[in-house]
Scaffold this motif. Structure first.
Motif, PDB file in Angstrom:
ATOM      1  N   SER A  57       1.262  -6.760   0.127  1.00 61.98           N
ATOM      2  CA  SER A  57       1.352  -5.605  -0.773  1.00 61.98           C
ATOM      3  C   SER A  57       0.453  -4.490  -0.286  1.00 61.98           C
ATOM      4  O   SER A  57      -0.701  -4.719   0.070  1.00 61.98           O
ATOM      5  CB  SER A  57       0.934  -6.012  -2.193  1.00 61.98           C
ATOM      6  N   ARG A  59      -0.977  -0.691  -1.353  1.00 63.02           N
ATOM      7  CA  ARG A  59      -1.121   0.342  -2.394  1.00 63.02           C
ATOM      8  C   ARG A  59      -0.378   1.611  -1.979  1.00 63.02           C
ATOM      9  O   ARG A  59      -0.283   1.939  -0.810  1.00 63.02           O
ATOM     10  CB  ARG A  59      -2.600   0.710  -2.587  1.00 63.02           C
ATOM     11  N   THR A  65       3.102   0.092  -5.554  1.00 60.13           N
ATOM     12  CA  THR A  65       2.764  -0.758  -4.413  1.00 60.13           C
ATOM     13  C   THR A  65       4.008  -0.936  -3.573  1.00 60.13           C
ATOM     14  O   THR A  65       5.115  -1.021  -4.079  1.00 60.13           O
ATOM     15  CB  THR A  65       2.269  -2.156  -4.839  1.00 60.13           C
ATOM     16  N   ARG A  67       5.853  -3.379  -0.946  1.00 63.27           N
ATOM     17  CA  ARG A  67       5.790  -4.821  -0.680  1.00 63.27           C
ATOM     18  C   ARG A  67       6.526  -5.125   0.617  1.00 63.27           C
ATOM     19  O   ARG A  67       7.733  -4.983   0.692  1.00 63.27           O
ATOM     20  CB  ARG A  67       6.412  -5.595  -1.833  1.00 63.27           C
TER      21      ARG A  67
END
Lengths: 206, 206
Positions: A57, A59, A65, A67
DNA sequence: ACAGCCATGTAAGTCGTTACATGATTGC
DNA sequence: GCAATCATGTAACGACTTACATGGCTGT
């Protein structure tokens, strides 16, 4: 489970997030299996729960987020199992053909519209499948190049050959569909003139 | 809504109960659209709720009832609308072809099993579709005879022609599938010997 | 500032699959 | 009496569709 395996196959090329996966999907797997992003995101979550993929993940802004998914050893095992295990061919559900078998419930013009749409549809797909096959054969897509450069990809000739044979096969099927539709259009003309002839004869006899 | 229209089409031949409908279904519509009885019974209930079919209930023993369905005018209208209205062709979901495009995740033997199963499957269906087309052309099934004898059936030649063209088309497609699978098997032999040759060369060079 | 793309989802509904469940009638 | 076939369902689950929803980043 096709979607699952399609996604795993794409992830053997390189790790990707859902968005990129969806885009790559549309330009590759979607030529045999369509899936919208609304199906891809939840499926990736389930695959994560089943340990077929691992996630990193990242930010993004204050809330979002990103992924990034990569295939795990379990995932590779599942791909192998998928191909090694014989799978029964799905039961037939050919809505298009069903309509084609019951065109008598509409007018001759509706039947013509049916065959015309069928012809146009498969003319488009014939071209698309043929182009796609040629591109793979020429190593001319980003995906196939990444895939062939990825570690643990087997014999490149084999990887390419399976896909090329699949897509050329689909193009050939599409070509037959086009021929079938054209014959259908000719058939309708015959049926209509014959029905009219019989109607005229009937009117005379009365 | 294909199941719905398939059932309506069958009911234009004559009124039937769910059980008979399921049996007739298996020997006619199932050649393009499969459905088990567990799907047929609830669908008939929904069609009744939508006034596409009417029901006559007949007592059977102390508890059971036999429900005989017949098509209503609304149902006939829906059949007409189904054919008259252009319908988009479904998105592709070809699980078999997907596997075919990613055979590299298994062994060459797994790929051979894939193509062999594919070939056998479509050899069977080619025969079945061809036989079915011939039977319809010859007016050789109970259903087609009942259908042609039923009131308000249009031009018999047209009714037969659409179906024959559909099933002959499917037989031709199946034939191509068989050819495609055979070419696939030949291709695998080539790929394997070539891969082995390269492996042997690599061993020498080391 | 606004458009266009990046990025990730949820929700409701429909359709299909597999397995389970039950009882009646008919012919031998 | 028993088997085969007639006859009608339910339940749980999985897969796909369409529409809705939200917010971030990038270039002009």
């Amino acid at each position: 489970m096709s979607l699952r395996h399609a996604l795993l196959a794409l992830l053997t090329a390189k790790p990707m997030n859902g968005y990129d996966l969806a885009k790559v999907f549309d330009r590759s797997v979607a030529y045999v299996w369509h899936a919208p992003h609304s199906q891809i995101y939840p499926e990736l979550r389930r695959m994560e729960a089943d340990h077929l993929v691992a996630v990193e993940s990242i930010r993004r802004g204050t809330k979002g987020t990103k992924r990034i998914y990569s295939i795990t050893e379990t995932g590779r095992g599942e791909l192998r199992r998928w191909i090694e295990t014989p799978a029964p061919i799905d039961m037939l559900h050919d809505a298009e053909r069903l309509r084609g078998a019951y065109l008598e419930f509409g007018s001759y013009d509706a039947a013509r519209r049916y065959y015309t749409a069928h012809r146009d549809h498969y003319e488009l797909w014939e071209r698309q499948w043929a182009v796609h096959a040629d591109q793979i054969a020429a190593g001319d897509t980003t995906l196939i190049r990444t895939r062939l450069a990825a570690p643990r990809t087997g014999d490149p000739a084999t990887v390419v050959a399976y896909k090329v044979h699949t897509y050329r096969g689909l193009a050939a099927q599409a070509h037959l569909e086009v021929e079938w539709a054209k014959q259908g259009l000719a058939m309708i003309d015959d049926l209509e003139t014959q029905a009219q002839a019989r109607a005229a004869e009937g009117a005379l006899t009365e």
